[in-house]
Write a protein that holds these residues in place. Structure first.
Motif, PDB file in Angstrom:
ATOM      1  N   LEU A  93      85.875  37.968  47.339  1.00 41.28           N
ATOM      2  CA  LEU A  93      84.691  37.867  48.272  1.00 41.28           C
ATOM      3  C   LEU A  93      84.462  39.346  49.662  1.00 41.28           C
ATOM      4  N   SER A  94      83.536  39.339  49.256  1.00 37.95           N
ATOM      5  CA  SER A  94      83.665  40.524  50.638  1.00 37.95           C
ATOM      6  C   SER A  94      82.650  41.129  50.322  1.00 37.95           C
ATOM      7  N   ILE A  95      82.178  42.030  51.103  1.00 34.62           N
ATOM      8  CA  ILE A  95      80.715  42.522  52.372  1.00 34.62           C
ATOM      9  C   ILE A  95      80.362  43.030  52.038  1.00 34.62           C
ATOM     10  N   VAL A  96      78.533  43.273  51.535  1.00 31.86           N
ATOM     11  CA  VAL A  96      77.460  44.708  50.825  1.00 31.86           C
ATOM     12  C   VAL A  96      78.471  45.945  52.351  1.00 31.86           C
ATOM     13  N   ALA A 109      88.473  46.485  57.200  1.00 33.01           N
ATOM     14  CA  ALA A 109      89.615  45.995  56.508  1.00 33.01           C
ATOM     15  C   ALA A 109      89.159  45.200  55.552  1.00 33.01           C
ATOM     16  N   LYS A 110      88.439  44.531  55.822  1.00 30.46           N
ATOM     17  CA  LYS A 110      87.353  44.314  53.850  1.00 30.46           C
ATOM     18  C   LYS A 110      87.551  45.265  53.130  1.00 30.46           C
ATOM     19  N   ALA A 111      87.478  46.174  53.288  1.00 32.53           N
ATOM     20  CA  ALA A 111      87.045  47.872  52.558  1.00 32.53           C
ATOM     21  C   ALA A 111      88.098  48.131  52.058  1.00 32.53           C
ATOM     22  N   TRP A 112      89.505  47.939  52.746  1.00 32.91           N
ATOM     23  CA  TRP A 112      91.147  47.863  52.755  1.00 32.91           C
ATOM     24  C   TRP A 112      91.401  46.925  51.818  1.00 32.91           C
TER      25      TRP A 112
END
Ligand SMILES: NC(=O)c1ccc[n+]([C@@H]2O[C@H](COP(=O)([O-])OP(=O)(O)OC[C@H]3O[C@@H](n4cnc5c(N)ncnc54)[C@H](OP(=O)(O)O)[C@@H]3O)[C@@H](O)[C@H]2O)c1
Length: 248
Positions: A93-96, A109-112
């Motif tokens: 689960l990541s972030i728009v 860090a979420k994009a990584w």
């Protein structure tokens, strides 16, 4: 289906496990309080034994530069343990918009994390959500000083955790998509106005002051975190959530 949920006691994780159980599946919480640490690998292989799907909905302890180290270690251990257990689907689960704001360390860090999963060679799916309705009071507390909440007017399009979980369950129970899907709430607001909505409904003596320099979201220049054109729109408005779910 047996699903291992890294972060399975959190806001999203606990609801995901309850939802899976209600549909006749088994969700196992893989969290430190159950002896599993995704950053060291402790207990993870045992925890994922027999799991067809591994979902990662964990959150690092801080949203600063240390978040990248958390994601790097977590991804290495998740992939290693999942491969050893024969897990056939890895879900994050990541972030728009996270890749569009590399100046925000947590989002970088979420994009990584997304890229590392996509490049890993395992069957995967990513669901990206906008900021949760439930996250707004936490953001307000970060920048509260002497009864004043200072926040910038960054545009956000928040979504209810219940709507996130409804879509996440579909992703978890479906086949690996090897793609990123986006989910947002039905309305966008300036962050400082979101805080005003909270305090209008639930006054606690604090006032909101617009401050374009305050807090993590000050580094977001435009509408990067709002819904892209392909996003699924969750139905729960911020005001409906405020009315029905407070305190969370
Ligand atoms: N907040 C938002 O607005 C937002 C928006 C979009 C996407 N997301 C993503 O949604 C996901 C879930 O967020 P949330 O708000 O539900 O998180 P949360 O409520 O903060 O829960 C975090 C979970 O992670 C577990 N955890 C923390 N460190 C761990 C470790 N080292 N090993 C194993 N488990 C660990 C915690 O359990 P223990 O402490 O017991 O280990 C807890 O179950 C996150 O990946 C976040 O990036 C959040």
């Amino acid at each position: 289906m047996k699903v291992g949920v890294i972060g399975g006691t959190g806001r999203v994780g606990a609801r995901l496990i309850a939802h899976l159980r209600a549909e006749g599946h088994q969700g196992v919480a893989l969290v430190r309080s159950a002896g599993v640490d995704v950053t060291t690998g402790e207990g993870l292989r045992e925890g994922l034994a027999g799991c067809e799907v591994c979902v990662n909905v964990s959150t690092p302890p801080a949203f600063d530069g240390s978040a990248l180290d958390f994601q790097e270690r977590a991804m290495a251990h998740m992939l290693d343990a999942g491969r050893a257990a024969g897990t056939g689907h890895f879900v994050v689960l990541s972030i728009v918009g996270c890749e569009e704001v590399p100046q925000v360390p947590y989002y970088a860090a979420k994009a990584w994390q997304e890229r590392a999963l996509a490049d890993s060679g395992v069957p995967w799916s990513v669901l990206r959500a906008t900021q949760f309705h439930e996250f707004v009071p936490e953001v307000m507390d970060w920048t509260t000083e002497r009864g004043v909440v200072r926040l910038p007017s960054t545009p956000l399009q928040p979504v209810a955790v219940a709507d996130v979980v409804n879509l996440l369950v579909e992703v978890v129970l479906g086949p690996p998509t090897r793609a990123r899907a986006n989910l947002a709430g039905p309305e966008s607001f300036a962050l400082d106005d979101l805080a005003r909505h909270v305090l209008a409904r639930h006054p606690d003596g604090r006032a909101v002051v617009t401050d374009e320099e305050a807090g993590l979201f000050a580094a977001v220049p435009g509408r990067e975190l709002t819904a892209p054109r392909d996003a699924t729109i969750g139905p729960t408005t911020f005001d409906a959530w405020l009315r029905d779910s407070w305190p969370a």
